[in-house]
Write an enzyme that holds these catalytic residues in place. Structure first.
Site, PDB file in Angstrom:
ATOM      1  N   HIS A  98       0.798  -1.231   0.000  1.00 48.83           N
ATOM      2  CA  HIS A  98       0.000   0.000   0.000  1.00 48.83           C
ATOM      3  C   HIS A  98       0.831   1.282   0.000  1.00 48.83           C
ATOM      4  O   HIS A  98       0.586   2.211   0.774  1.00 48.83           O
ATOM      5  CB  HIS A  98      -0.952   0.000   1.199  1.00 48.83           C
ATOM      6  CG  HIS A  98      -2.041  -1.034   1.091  1.00 48.83           C
ATOM      7  ND1 HIS A  98      -2.475  -1.547  -0.096  1.00 48.83           N
ATOM      8  CD2 HIS A  98      -2.805  -1.642   2.050  1.00 48.83           C
ATOM      9  CE1 HIS A  98      -3.448  -2.416   0.118  1.00 48.83           C
ATOM     10  NE2 HIS A  98      -3.670  -2.514   1.401  1.00 48.83           N
ATOM     11  N   HIS A 168      -9.664   2.095   0.323  1.00 47.88           N
ATOM     12  CA  HIS A 168      -9.656   0.959   1.252  1.00 47.88           C
ATOM     13  C   HIS A 168     -10.824   1.006   2.249  1.00 47.88           C
ATOM     14  O   HIS A 168     -10.658   0.706   3.425  1.00 47.88           O
ATOM     15  CB  HIS A 168      -8.310   0.922   1.975  1.00 47.88           C
ATOM     16  CG  HIS A 168      -7.872  -0.429   2.389  1.00 47.88           C
ATOM     17  ND1 HIS A 168      -8.504  -1.149   3.374  1.00 47.88           N
ATOM     18  CD2 HIS A 168      -6.872  -1.221   1.939  1.00 47.88           C
ATOM     19  CE1 HIS A 168      -7.889  -2.305   3.528  1.00 47.88           C
ATOM     20  NE2 HIS A 168      -6.900  -2.378   2.665  1.00 47.88           N
ATOM     21  N   GLU A 300     -11.655  -3.510  -3.143  1.00 43.62           N
ATOM     22  CA  GLU A 300     -10.668  -2.534  -3.617  1.00 43.62           C
ATOM     23  C   GLU A 300     -10.454  -2.734  -5.110  1.00 43.62           C
ATOM     24  O   GLU A 300      -9.777  -3.667  -5.527  1.00 43.62           O
ATOM     25  CB  GLU A 300      -9.338  -2.731  -2.885  1.00 43.62           C
ATOM     26  CG  GLU A 300      -9.434  -2.669  -1.378  1.00 43.62           C
ATOM     27  CD  GLU A 300      -8.268  -3.388  -0.693  1.00 43.62           C
ATOM     28  OE1 GLU A 300      -7.107  -3.062  -0.972  1.00 43.62           O
ATOM     29  OE2 GLU A 300      -8.517  -4.290   0.120  1.00 43.62           O
TER      30      GLU A 300
HETATM   31  C1  GLA Z   1      -5.180  -5.075   1.904  1.00 41.87           C
HETATM   32  C2  GLA Z   1      -4.315  -6.259   1.881  1.00 41.87           C
HETATM   33  C3  GLA Z   1      -4.456  -6.995   3.155  1.00 41.87           C
HETATM   34  C4  GLA Z   1      -4.161  -6.103   4.331  1.00 41.87           C
HETATM   35  C5  GLA Z   1      -5.032  -4.896   4.284  1.00 41.87           C
HETATM   36  C6  GLA Z   1      -4.678  -3.904   5.346  1.00 41.87           C
HETATM   37  O1  GLA Z   1      -6.480  -5.330   1.640  1.00 41.87           O
HETATM   38  O2  GLA Z   1      -4.537  -7.086   0.778  1.00 41.87           O
HETATM   39  O3  GLA Z   1      -3.614  -8.096   3.169  1.00 41.87           O
HETATM   40  O4  GLA Z   1      -2.825  -5.729   4.300  1.00 41.87           O
HETATM   41  O5  GLA Z   1      -4.953  -4.278   3.047  1.00 41.87           O
HETATM   42  O6  GLA Z   1      -4.740  -4.429   6.615  1.00 41.87           O
END
Ligand code: GLA
Length: 339
Positions: A98, A168, A300
């Site tokens: 991220h 997110h 997402e």
């Molecule tokens: C995303 C990732 C997950 C996790 C979340 C945050 O969705 O794919 O594995 O890292 O973000 O907690």
């Protein structure tokens, strides 16, 4: 139009909250992370959020935030572009997650314009930030539709770079207890299986006859504990689905029988990461509920994870001066279950 002070960051910077409103939908957005803090459809808040800015600052769940420069994981925290190797910050074991150490979720964005029904955030991500090339000017415009929220992402860079923006937000259409009892449909026949670090292996496999299949709506939790390696690796769903078709189209439908709310996600992206909130650890939410494991689910919309290192996946490279533009909408309706 309502703008208020939401809180103060440890740096002393102020964070503001902006309200968008029409007769069906009310959305509170923060300039910190260009974050969706609350989204109410007919008075029911259907997203997870915090009351206190400190929780946004210290948390690692990315609640409601815009994720960039590159959403999801980049294997080995590095990639090669135009024959040059770029090294990124590894914040998820040996990999980048991220955006790196301080992703776009961790900055206060500027507000370019704001009306009762839309707001545009912008931010200049300087070259070398988190190891990426190119000064990237990013815009995120949130707008209300009659019964929903749209997000339009734009970006342009002065050098070739990699971009994969998403949001997110965790949804819980019941607004309590768990997200496992919501119905979910994902319009995808294929998904990208992951390795033990939750990074796609590069394969694209059919969902048919596996617990990964959401072509027929089922409870999020229906198959989640099955003995299926992909689910065991992630502790639930944390997978990129290959959305059927192309162009702006429906990618998933989520519904809550209890609150009679149905949400359709539309996007022009090629993938959607369905994340069943497996890493939520019980942080106190804005409404006094503890956000325990699987309290909310994320849809997402995105380019495939680690696509920059995976030749088989569509390239997430943004060429110098090219315009990146993509749209996702979350649309709500009343859902009346069959008696
Ligand atoms: C995303 C990732 C997950 C996790 C979340 C945050 O969705 O794919 O594995 O890292 O973000 O907690």
């Amino acid at each position: 139009m309502e703008k208020s002070i939401f809180g103060t960051l440890s740096s002393g910077a102020q964070v503001h909250a902006y309200l968008l409103k029409n007769s069906n939908v009310e959305v509170t957005l923060l300039d910190y992370g260009a974050t969706v803090q609350s989204l109410k459809y007919k008075g029911v808040d259907v997203v997870l959020g915090y009351k206190d800015i400190k929780q946004y600052e210290s948390g690692d769940d990315y609640l409601g935030a815009v994720i960039g420069r590159v959403a999801n994981r980049i294997k080995g925290a590095s990639f090669t572009l135009n024959k040059k190797k770029y090294s990124l910050y590894a914040n998820d074991g040996k990999n980048t997650l991220h955006g790196g150490k301080n992703g776009f979720n961790a900055y206060v964005w500027e507000v370019e314009n704001y009306t009762e029904t839309e707001i545009k955030f912008k931010r200049l991500s300087p070259a070398k930030e988190e190891g990426f090339s190119g000064n990237l000017l990013v815009g995120v415009r949130y707008y209300l539709t009659e019964k929903g929220l749209g997000i339009e992402y734009t970006a342009v860079s002065d050098a070739d770079t990699v971009v994969n923006l998403t949001n997110h937000t965790y949804f819980n259409l019941n607004g309590d207890e768990t997200a496992e009892n919501m119905f979910l449909k994902i319009n995808a026949d294929y998904y990208t299986p992951i390795d033990k670090n939750l990074i796609p292996t590069g394969e694209v496999l059919p969902v048919k006859d596996t617990p990964m299949d959401f072509n027929w709506a089922k409870f999020v939790g229906k198959d989640i504990e099955e003995e299926f390696e992909q689910l065991e690796l992630a502790g639930g769903y944390d997978h990129n689905y290959v959305i059927k078709g192309d162009g702006f189209r429906e990618c998933a439908v989520l519904s809550s029988g209890r609150k009679n709310i149905l949400m359709r996600c539309f996007t022009d992206r090629e993938g959607v990461q369905f994340y069943s909130g497996n890493f939520l650890k019980g942080e106190m939410g804005k409404d006094g509920y503890e956000y325990k494991k699987r309290y909310g689910v994320c849809l997402e919309t995105q380019s495939f994870p680690n696509a920059v290192n995976e030749k088989a996946f569509k390239s997430p490279v943004l060429k110098k001066d090219e315009v990146y533009k993509t749209v996702t909408e979350y649309r709500f309706e009343d859902f009346l279950p069959v008696e």
